[in-house]
Design an enzyme around this catalytic site. Structure first.
Site, short mmCIF file in Angstrom:
data_model
loop_
_atom_site.label_atom_id
_atom_site.label_comp_id
_atom_site.label_asym_id
_atom_site.label_seq_id
_atom_site.Cartn_x
_atom_site.Cartn_y
_atom_site.Cartn_z
N GLU A 227 -20.90 -5.72 -4.16
CA GLU A 227 -19.55 -4.72 -4.06
C GLU A 227 -19.79 -3.62 -4.75
OE1 GLU A 227 -16.03 -7.10 -4.97
OE2 GLU A 227 -17.41 -9.04 -4.41
N GLU A 338 -7.93 -3.82 -2.14
CA GLU A 338 -7.72 -5.13 -2.61
C GLU A 338 -6.93 -5.05 -3.90
OE1 GLU A 338 -9.71 -9.00 -4.75
OE2 GLU A 338 -10.84 -7.55 -3.57
#
Length: 423
Positions: A227, A338
């Site tokens: 990520e 997110e």
């Protein structure tokens, strides 16, 4: 690099909503006594503290001694960070038994159809604003302090995200998303440009991020992810600046992996960028927009996963041996935002995603990703096909997709969190 982006007219694309819910168990952080900002400061006499607290402070100091390497040069950032210029072979990655005594891997072949221009990385982060830089042969590392570790639930969990149970249903809570993803094929990397904001985060137990996920394995204990993107995380950094970050795991966030360089794993090769440092400049509502390019791809020769930031700046790589499924390829690529919703006041959080405004507001107001691409087996960058959109709490944070000749595949996403439709 950071780009100032001008407005273009885009057609409105219908919104497709699905569900991606991540249940996360959030622990309370230990209340921290007043600490020095020096990561390597020796612990003072604390005989007035309970034995348990003294033991924790000893563990913290042992951890700081391990993670904060000797610096050839130290740079004070205007946001309060201390950046240590550490000799490349002394960075935390080389504490790993598989890397000890080795040199960093040679730079990989870039994906075909990748346009790399002359970057100006010195203007991407606050710590470089004074003109200071790390010498060649060193890597800039954000110094970890006692205060940083004390904000975590434990020394062992510092620099790691909470374990996530990822399920394809709507019964979970905690982590909320507005994302685009592709799956059903073999993927060897991904690239996108995303604009940078400073979203409001309600409390220190929550965060807001925008990133690319490289995913392989099942959504169980064997999940592998890489990520990279930007995040606002008061718990991890102690402030509300948007910061360039990385993460990896090979067991669904259980025991392996960490943020940035907070464990042995990611090998940094650049002396221009400090992972975990604040990004500058950032976008403003109804004003100038600044975005960053991020690309992650698998080196066809050695199998390592490399990270590029800006236009052509190689940051470093995740060695292939760290992973199980990702040693071969990814089976899903995901782009988007997110947040964590702790419902600390009994209702939905007001933590913002992206700019804090809904996708329908468009350019200059909503956050975006543009020029979405994946890397195929032959190291070609290709436009995305068969995109899926997911917004698991669309009254709080939503997403809209589009395509044109300038931005290729793009989407707007985000939202304010709590509002009249999101109680």
């Amino acid at each position: 690099m950071a780009y100032s982006v001008s407005h273009n007219s885009f057609s409105t694309i219908p919104l497709f909503v699905g569900f991606l819910v991540v249940a996360s168990s959030l622990a309370h952080v230990l209340s921290s006594p007043l600490m020095s900002d020096s990561g390597n400061r020796q612990m003072k006499d604390r005989t007035f503290k309970p034995a348990k607290d003294i033991q924790k402070l000893r563990r913290i100091n042992a951890y700081l001694k391990k993670i904060n390497k000797p610096a050839m040069k130290t740079i004070q950032s205007p946001d309060g960070d201390i950046i240590d210029c550490v000799l490349s072979h002394l960075q935390p990655a080389f504490d790993h038994p598989e890397l000890r005594g080795q040199k960093p891997s040679d730079p990989p072949a870039r994906p075909k159809r990748h346009n790399s221009t002359d970057a100006n990385p010195e203007n991407l982060q606050l710590w470089t604003g004074s003109g200071e830089s790390c010498p060649k042969g060193t890597v800039p590392i954000r110094r970890t302090t006692e205060k940083d570790v004390l904000r975590a639930s434990s020394v062992r969990r510092y620099g790691r995200t909470r374990r996530r149970h990822i399920r394809r249903d709507s019964t979970g809570s905690g982590h909320e998303h507005a994302v685009v993803f592709v799956n059903g094929d073999q993927y060897y990397g991904a690239k996108a440009s995303l604009n940078v904001w400073a979203p409001h985060v309600t409390n220190e137990y929550e965060f807001s991020l925008s990133q690319i996920w490289i995913i392989s394995g099942s959504f169980g204990n064997d999940l592998n992810t890489i990520e990279a993107g930007w995040q606002v995380s008061p718990e991890l950094y102690g402030d509300i600046y948007p910061r360039f970050f990385t993460y990896w795991t090979t067991d669904a966030y259980r025991a392996t992996g960490c943020y940035n360089l907070l464990c042995s794993g990611f090998v940094q090769t650049t002396n221009k960028i400090a992972i975990g440092a604040a990004i500058s400049p950032i976008s403003s509502y109804n004003g100038r927009q600044f975005d960053i390019d991020i690309m992650v791809w698998k080196d066809p020769k050695h199998g390592h996963w490399w990270l590029e930031f800006g236009s052509g700046l190689l940051v470093g790589y995740w060695p292939a041996f760290l992973f199980s499924h990702l040693r071969s390829h990814a089976n899903m690529i995901q782009f988007g935002g997110e947040i964590v919703n702790t419902r600390s006041s009994g209702f939905h959080t007001s933590t913002q995603m992206g700019s804090g405004h809904f996708a329908e507001e468009g350019f200059g107001k909503a956050a975006y990703f543009r020029n979405l691409q994946t890397v195929d087996w032959d190291n070609n960058l290709l436009p995305l096909t068969n995109l899926h959109l997911l917004a698991d709490h669309s009254d709080c944070y939503d997403i809209r997709q589009g395509r044109n000749n300038v931005w290729g595949n793009y989407f707007y996403y985000g939202g304010p969190g709590r509002n009249v439709r999101c109680p």
